[in-house]
Design an enzyme around this catalytic site. Structure first.
Site, short mmCIF file in Angstrom:
data_model
loop_
_atom_site.label_atom_id
_atom_site.label_comp_id
_atom_site.label_asym_id
_atom_site.label_seq_id
_atom_site.Cartn_x
_atom_site.Cartn_y
_atom_site.Cartn_z
N GLY A 74 2.59 -7.23 -23.64
CA GLY A 74 2.66 -6.55 -22.06
C GLY A 74 4.15 -6.07 -21.80
N CYS A 131 2.50 3.08 -23.78
CA CYS A 131 2.14 2.30 -22.60
C CYS A 131 1.37 3.33 -21.58
CB CYS A 131 3.39 1.92 -22.28
SG CYS A 131 4.54 3.14 -21.42
N THR A 193 2.43 -0.31 -33.11
CA THR A 193 1.25 -1.18 -33.42
C THR A 193 -0.03 -0.54 -33.26
OG1 THR A 193 1.22 -2.06 -31.31
CG2 THR A 193 2.41 -3.48 -32.79
N THR A 267 7.55 -7.09 -37.80
CA THR A 267 6.85 -8.38 -37.99
C THR A 267 7.60 -9.12 -38.87
OG1 THR A 267 4.79 -7.36 -37.05
CG2 THR A 267 4.54 -9.64 -38.49
C1 LIG Z 1 6.14 -9.29 -30.80
C2 LIG Z 1 6.33 -7.57 -30.98
C3 LIG Z 1 6.87 -7.13 -29.84
C4 LIG Z 1 7.06 -5.64 -29.67
N1 LIG Z 1 7.68 -5.04 -28.76
C5 LIG Z 1 7.79 -3.93 -28.89
C6 LIG Z 1 8.52 -3.01 -27.79
O1 LIG Z 1 9.06 -3.62 -26.61
N2 LIG Z 1 8.81 -1.90 -27.94
C7 LIG Z 1 8.39 -1.10 -28.91
O2 LIG Z 1 8.60 0.20 -29.31
N3 LIG Z 1 7.59 -1.70 -29.92
C8 LIG Z 1 7.39 -2.90 -29.74
N4 LIG Z 1 6.88 -3.61 -31.02
C9 LIG Z 1 6.32 -2.81 -32.15
C10 LIG Z 1 7.21 -2.76 -33.29
O3 LIG Z 1 8.58 -2.34 -32.89
C11 LIG Z 1 6.68 -2.12 -34.46
O4 LIG Z 1 6.49 -0.73 -34.09
C12 LIG Z 1 5.16 -2.66 -35.05
O5 LIG Z 1 5.27 -4.20 -34.69
C13 LIG Z 1 4.94 -2.15 -36.31
O6 LIG Z 1 6.03 -2.39 -37.27
P1 LIG Z 1 5.74 -4.09 -38.24
O7 LIG Z 1 4.42 -3.93 -38.77
O8 LIG Z 1 6.98 -3.79 -39.22
O9 LIG Z 1 5.94 -5.09 -37.24
C14 LIG Z 1 6.35 -4.89 -30.99
C15 LIG Z 1 5.84 -5.57 -31.95
C16 LIG Z 1 5.57 -6.94 -31.96
C17 LIG Z 1 5.13 -7.64 -33.02
#
Ligand SMILES: Cc1cc2nc3c(=O)[nH]c(=O)nc-3n(C[C@H](O)[C@H](O)[C@H](O)COP(=O)(O)O)c2cc1C
Length: 304
Positions: A74, A131, A193, A267
Site C-alpha cells: 500500500g 497508484c 508489478t 524481488t
Molecule cells: C515489496 C515491494 C515493494 C515495492 N514498492 C514499490 C514502490 O514503492 N514504488 C515502485 O515504483 N515500485 C515498487 N515495487 C515494484 C518494484 O520496484 C518492481 O517494479 C517490481 O517488483 C518488478 O520487479 P521484480 O520482479 O524484479 O521485483 C515494489 C515491489 C516489491 C516486491
C-alpha cells in the site's frame, strides 16, 4: 570501478552500470548500503513517497506465490517532508546515485513531491503511475491521457530528468508509453508489478489483507519483457528501463536484447540483498564472451 563495457545511457542520463535497484525493494537505500556493496549499480531508486504519510495496509502484506511473490504494502511512506529531512543529508554519502520516486493521487500532488525530491538533491525522478487516480479510482498507468497529465505536471515543475514507471496491466502499453514521452518523460520503466491474487487453501482467506496485490519475481519476467519488446519496436530509440523478474546476468541480457537500455531488479534483493555483485559478474562474463558493450546489445534481438 565498473569496467567501460558496462557503461549505459538512458537518453541524456549516463550510468556506470545498466543495473538499477528497483523502488521499494532496497528500503531507504541507506539501510541497504550497510549490508551491500552498491558499486555494481548505476542507480538505486528510493521507495515511492507521497505528499503526506501513507500508513500502508495491515499484515499480511507479503506472500510467496509460485515462482514469484505478492505484495500489498500500500506504498507505506513517511510523506515528503519527513523523507527530505532524513534522506537529503544521506544522499551525498552513498556510493550510488539515488533517484527519487514520486506518488500521489492527483497530477499536482505528483508534481509537488517531484519538486521536493529534486530540491533534496536527487538527480532523477521516477514517477510511480501504478497508484489510483483520485478522480476515477483507476491506476494512472492504465490510461494514456491520465498518465500523460501526470508526467506533464511533473516535468513542468522539476528540473531533473523524469521517468514514467508503468503497469503491465495497461491494455495499450505502447499508447501509454507514447503519451508519457510526448509529455516530456526522458524514459519509461517497464514494468511495475502485475495485479495478482492468491488464497491460502488451508484457511480459505486471501494471502494478502488487501486481497489483490502486486505480483513480482521470476513469474513476471515474460510479461514485462513483452512490454519492453513491443514498446522498443513501436518507438525505436526510446530510453527504456526494463524491470520484472531479473535474477541473473542472462536475464539482464534478455532485457537489453529486447530494447531496454538499463535494467532494474527488485524481488531478487529480498532473498539476496547482495545480488548486484553476482549479477554484474555474470553480465560482465557474458559481455566479454560476446565481445560487446552494453549499448551494443540494446535492441539486438534476432529475427526468426
Ligand atoms: C515489496 C515491494 C515493494 C515495492 N514498492 C514499490 C514502490 O514503492 N514504488 C515502485 O515504483 N515500485 C515498487 N515495487 C515494484 C518494484 O520496484 C518492481 O517494479 C517490481 O517488483 C518488478 O520487479 P521484480 O520482479 O524484479 O521485483 C515494489 C515491489 C516489491 C516486491
Amino acid at each position: 570501478m565498473a569496467p567501460d563495457r558496462l557503461k549505459a545511457r538512458l537518453g541524456l542520463i549516463e550510468l556506470r552500470s545498466p543495473l538499477i535497484a528497483a523502488s521499494g525493494t532496497v528500503g531507504s537505500v541507506w539501510e541497504w548500503a550497510e549490508v551491500a556493496d552498491l558499486s555494481p549499480y548505476g542507480a538505486a531508486v528510493a521507495k515511492s513517497v507521497a505528499p503526506v504519510a501513507w500508513p500502508g495496509r495491515p499484515a499480511p502484506r507479503l506472500a510467496p506465490a509460485g515462482p514469484g511473490m505478492l505484495n500489498g504494502i500500500g506504498i507505506q511512506n513517511p510523506g515528503i517532508e519527513a523523507w527530505v529531512e532524513t534522506m537529503a543529508p544521506r544522499l551525498p554519502t552513498l556510493d550510488v546515485p539515488v533517484w527519487g520516486s514520486a506518488v500521489g493521487e492527483t497530477p499536482d500532488e505528483f508534481a509537488m513531491v517531484a519538486k521536493s525530491l529534486v530540491g533534496a538533491g536527487v538527480p532523477v525522478v521516477e514517477v510511480n503511475l501504478s497508484c489510483p487516480n483520485l478522480e476515477d479510482g483507476r491506476m494512472f498507468s492504465m490510461d494514456a491521457s491520465s498518465a500523460g497529465d501526470v508526467i506533464r505536471a511533473v516535468v513542468s515543475n522539476c528540473e531533473a530528468p523524469v521517468g514514467a514507471k508503468l503497469s503491465p496491466n495497461a491494455d495499450d502499453i505502447v499508447g501509454v508509453s507514447t503519451a508519457c514521452i510526448e509529455a516530456g518523460a526522458t524514459f519509461v520503466t517497464l514494468t511495475n508489478t502485475a495485479l495478482g491474487f492468491g488464497i491460502d487453501p488451508r484457511t480459505g482467506r486471501p494471502l494478502l489483507s488487501g486481497g489483490v496485490g502486486g505480483y513480482s519475481g521470476p513469474g513476471l519476467k515474460a510479461i514485462s519483457l513483452r512490454c519492453v519488446y513491443e514498446v522498443a519496436r513501436a518507438l525505436p530509440g526510446i530510453p527504456i528501463v526494463g524491470c520484472g523478474g531479473v535474477m541473473t546476468g542472462l536475464d539482464v541480457v534478455e532485457y537489453l536484447l529486447a530494447g531496454a537500455s538499463a535494467v532494474a531488479m527488485g524481488t531478487v534483493h529480498l532473498a539476496e540483498p547482495r545480488a548486484g555483485k553476482r549479477i554484474v559478474r555474470e553480465l560482465t562474463r557474458e559481455l566479454e564472451r560476446r565481445g560487446v558493450t552494453v549499448p551494443e546489445l540494446v535492441g539486438e534481438v534476432m529475427p526468426w
